[in-house]
Design a protein around this motif. Structure first.
Motif, PDB file in Angstrom:
ATOM      1  N   TRP A 151      -1.648  -5.553  -6.360  1.00  0.00           N
ATOM      2  CA  TRP A 151      -2.912  -5.097  -6.910  1.00  0.00           C
ATOM      3  C   TRP A 151      -2.737  -4.574  -8.315  1.00  0.00           C
ATOM      4  O   TRP A 151      -1.620  -4.313  -8.760  1.00  0.00           O
ATOM      5  N   GLU A 152      -3.869  -4.443  -9.011  1.00  0.00           N
ATOM      6  CA  GLU A 152      -3.865  -3.859 -10.349  1.00  0.00           C
ATOM      7  C   GLU A 152      -5.286  -3.519 -10.759  1.00  0.00           C
ATOM      8  O   GLU A 152      -6.237  -4.193 -10.372  1.00  0.00           O
ATOM      9  N   SER A 153      -5.409  -2.459 -11.553  1.00  0.00           N
ATOM     10  CA  SER A 153      -6.669  -2.107 -12.189  1.00  0.00           C
ATOM     11  C   SER A 153      -6.794  -2.960 -13.439  1.00  0.00           C
ATOM     12  O   SER A 153      -5.820  -3.168 -14.157  1.00  0.00           O
ATOM     13  N   LEU A 154      -7.991  -3.454 -13.707  1.00  0.00           N
ATOM     14  CA  LEU A 154      -8.212  -4.302 -14.870  1.00  0.00           C
ATOM     15  C   LEU A 154      -8.941  -3.567 -15.989  1.00  0.00           C
ATOM     16  O   LEU A 154      -9.281  -4.162 -16.999  1.00  0.00           O
ATOM     17  N   ILE A 155      -9.207  -2.286 -15.787  1.00  0.00           N
ATOM     18  CA  ILE A 155      -9.873  -1.481 -16.804  1.00  0.00           C
ATOM     19  C   ILE A 155      -9.048  -0.231 -17.071  1.00  0.00           C
ATOM     20  O   ILE A 155      -8.229   0.162 -16.258  1.00  0.00           O
ATOM     21  N   LYS A 175      -9.696   5.460 -14.660  1.00  0.00           N
ATOM     22  CA  LYS A 175      -8.985   5.787 -13.427  1.00  0.00           C
ATOM     23  C   LYS A 175      -9.754   5.257 -12.224  1.00  0.00           C
ATOM     24  O   LYS A 175     -10.923   5.557 -12.027  1.00  0.00           O
ATOM     25  N   LEU A 176      -9.071   4.426 -11.444  1.00  0.00           N
ATOM     26  CA  LEU A 176      -9.611   3.947 -10.180  1.00  0.00           C
ATOM     27  C   LEU A 176      -8.809   4.636  -9.081  1.00  0.00           C
ATOM     28  O   LEU A 176      -7.618   4.379  -8.916  1.00  0.00           O
ATOM     29  N   ASP A 191       4.514   2.343   1.653  1.00  0.00           N
ATOM     30  CA  ASP A 191       5.554   2.757   0.699  1.00  0.00           C
ATOM     31  C   ASP A 191       4.949   3.357  -0.571  1.00  0.00           C
ATOM     32  O   ASP A 191       5.651   3.572  -1.548  1.00  0.00           O
ATOM     33  N   ILE A 192       3.639   3.620  -0.530  1.00  0.00           N
ATOM     34  CA  ILE A 192       2.965   4.341  -1.605  1.00  0.00           C
ATOM     35  C   ILE A 192       2.208   5.499  -0.958  1.00  0.00           C
ATOM     36  O   ILE A 192       1.966   5.480   0.252  1.00  0.00           O
ATOM     37  N   PRO A 193       1.805   6.500  -1.743  1.00  0.00           N
ATOM     38  CA  PRO A 193       1.017   7.600  -1.164  1.00  0.00           C
ATOM     39  C   PRO A 193      -0.304   7.089  -0.591  1.00  0.00           C
ATOM     40  O   PRO A 193      -0.836   6.068  -1.039  1.00  0.00           O
ATOM     41  N   ARG A 194      -0.845   7.790   0.382  1.00  0.00           N
ATOM     42  CA  ARG A 194      -2.116   7.391   0.996  1.00  0.00           C
ATOM     43  C   ARG A 194      -3.300   7.569   0.051  1.00  0.00           C
ATOM     44  O   ARG A 194      -4.355   6.991   0.262  1.00  0.00           O
ATOM     45  N   LYS A 195      -3.116   8.387  -0.986  1.00  0.00           N
ATOM     46  CA  LYS A 195      -4.142   8.585  -2.018  1.00  0.00           C
ATOM     47  C   LYS A 195      -3.473   8.538  -3.378  1.00  0.00           C
ATOM     48  O   LYS A 195      -2.336   8.976  -3.527  1.00  0.00           O
ATOM     49  N   GLY A 196      -4.186   7.996  -4.361  1.00  0.00           N
ATOM     50  CA  GLY A 196      -3.621   7.926  -5.699  1.00  0.00           C
ATOM     51  C   GLY A 196      -4.499   7.100  -6.617  1.00  0.00           C
ATOM     52  O   GLY A 196      -5.703   6.973  -6.390  1.00  0.00           O
ATOM     53  N   LEU A 197      -3.875   6.532  -7.650  1.00  0.00           N
ATOM     54  CA  LEU A 197      -4.580   5.704  -8.627  1.00  0.00           C
ATOM     55  C   LEU A 197      -4.090   4.271  -8.538  1.00  0.00           C
ATOM     56  O   LEU A 197      -2.889   4.023  -8.402  1.00  0.00           O
ATOM     57  N   VAL A 198      -5.026   3.333  -8.619  1.00  0.00           N
ATOM     58  CA  VAL A 198      -4.662   1.918  -8.653  1.00  0.00           C
ATOM     59  C   VAL A 198      -3.888   1.696  -9.956  1.00  0.00           C
ATOM     60  O   VAL A 198      -4.344   2.115 -11.022  1.00  0.00           O
ATOM     61  N   PRO A 199      -2.712   1.067  -9.897  1.00  0.00           N
ATOM     62  CA  PRO A 199      -1.900   0.881 -11.110  1.00  0.00           C
ATOM     63  C   PRO A 199      -2.570  -0.056 -12.116  1.00  0.00           C
ATOM     64  O   PRO A 199      -3.303  -0.966 -11.734  1.00  0.00           O
ATOM     65  N   GLU A 200      -2.288   0.184 -13.404  1.00  0.00           N
ATOM     66  CA  GLU A 200      -2.860  -0.648 -14.464  1.00  0.00           C
ATOM     67  C   GLU A 200      -2.056  -1.922 -14.706  1.00  0.00           C
ATOM     68  O   GLU A 200      -2.502  -2.804 -15.426  1.00  0.00           O
ATOM     69  N   SER A 213     -15.869   8.642 -11.810  1.00  0.00           N
ATOM     70  CA  SER A 213     -17.158   9.335 -11.703  1.00  0.00           C
ATOM     71  C   SER A 213     -17.708   9.306 -10.274  1.00  0.00           C
ATOM     72  O   SER A 213     -18.711   9.942  -9.985  1.00  0.00           O
ATOM     73  N   GLN A 214     -17.080   8.554  -9.409  1.00  0.00           N
ATOM     74  CA  GLN A 214     -17.450   8.392  -8.001  1.00  0.00           C
ATOM     75  C   GLN A 214     -18.843   7.807  -7.818  1.00  0.00           C
ATOM     76  O   GLN A 214     -19.490   8.011  -6.808  1.00  0.00           O
ATOM     77  N   LEU A 215     -19.303   7.063  -8.824  1.00  0.00           N
ATOM     78  CA  LEU A 215     -20.606   6.408  -8.714  1.00  0.00           C
ATOM     79  C   LEU A 215     -20.532   5.181  -7.827  1.00  0.00           C
ATOM     80  O   LEU A 215     -21.520   4.781  -7.231  1.00  0.00           O
ATOM     81  N   ASN A 216     -19.377   4.552  -7.778  1.00  0.00           N
ATOM     82  CA  ASN A 216     -19.229   3.317  -7.015  1.00  0.00           C
ATOM     83  C   ASN A 216     -17.961   3.356  -6.184  1.00  0.00           C
ATOM     84  O   ASN A 216     -16.910   3.777  -6.658  1.00  0.00           O
ATOM     85  N   VAL A 217     -18.090   2.892  -4.973  1.00  0.00           N
ATOM     86  CA  VAL A 217     -16.959   2.843  -4.059  1.00  0.00           C
ATOM     87  C   VAL A 217     -16.890   1.452  -3.443  1.00  0.00           C
ATOM     88  O   VAL A 217     -17.921   0.891  -3.075  1.00  0.00           O
ATOM     89  N   THR A 218     -15.688   0.897  -3.364  1.00  0.00           N
ATOM     90  CA  THR A 218     -15.478  -0.360  -2.662  1.00  0.00           C
ATOM     91  C   THR A 218     -14.672  -0.061  -1.410  1.00  0.00           C
ATOM     92  O   THR A 218     -13.612   0.547  -1.490  1.00  0.00           O
TER      93      THR A 218
END
Length: 165
Positions: free
Chosen positions: A80-84, A87-88, A108-117, A148-153
């Protein structure tokens, strides 16, 4: 935007959309989540990538399938990767219906965090206990939200893990 790379173009387009007030939903989902060719071949014997989210578009068709994971495969690898450049945030859970046949799943990653860029692989371990033979329903739930938590997938990846005694 001629000559700009795709990540920068997406980022600029999202900024313009937000400034003009069209809403963040157009920009949200600007991440990709997929199985690389090698992983698809290992699991399904096919020579192609399998996208669950490609450039922000959710592939509901792919999400509808339950992938069977043979006994000899004990880990799943997702890319996976963030395309913007925003912070996702993500949260993840792995749910199973039978714990006797399948041990505790492990990320093998934390259960919460940021999607890598940058493209990154994360792994979900599904260790069979060897105590009994069974087919175990596994659900990998991934929630991705904008800062901003305006959108969730919300994504649910379905697997059926075969465990043998």
């Amino acid at each position: 935007m001629v000559g700009l790379n795709s990540k920068k173009s997406i980022h600029i387009a999202c900024q313009i959309v937000l400034i003009l007030g069209f809403g963040a939903s157009v920009c949200f989902g600007s991440f990709s989540l997929f199985l690389r060719r090698e992983e698809v071949h290992r699991l399904l014997g096919l020579n192609s990538e399998l996208y669950y989210v490609r450039d922000g578009k959710v592939n509901t068709y792919a999400l509808g399938f339950e992938v069977v994971v043979p006994n000899e495969i004990s880990e799943l690898r997702f890319t996976w990767e963030s395309l913007i450049h925003q912070k996702l945030q993500y949260s993840m859970a792995v749910l199973v219906n039978k714990t006797e046949a399948l041990g505790t799943p492990h990320l093998d990653i934390p259960r919460k965090g940021l999607v890598p860029e940058e493209q990154e692989v994360f792994q979900v371990s599904l260790p069979c206990t060897g105590k009994q033979s069974e087919e175990v329903d596994v659900r990998i739930q991934i929630n991705v939200t904008t800062e901003s938590q305006l959108n969730v997938t919300f994504l649910t990846l379905k697997r059926r893990k075969i465990c043998l005694k």
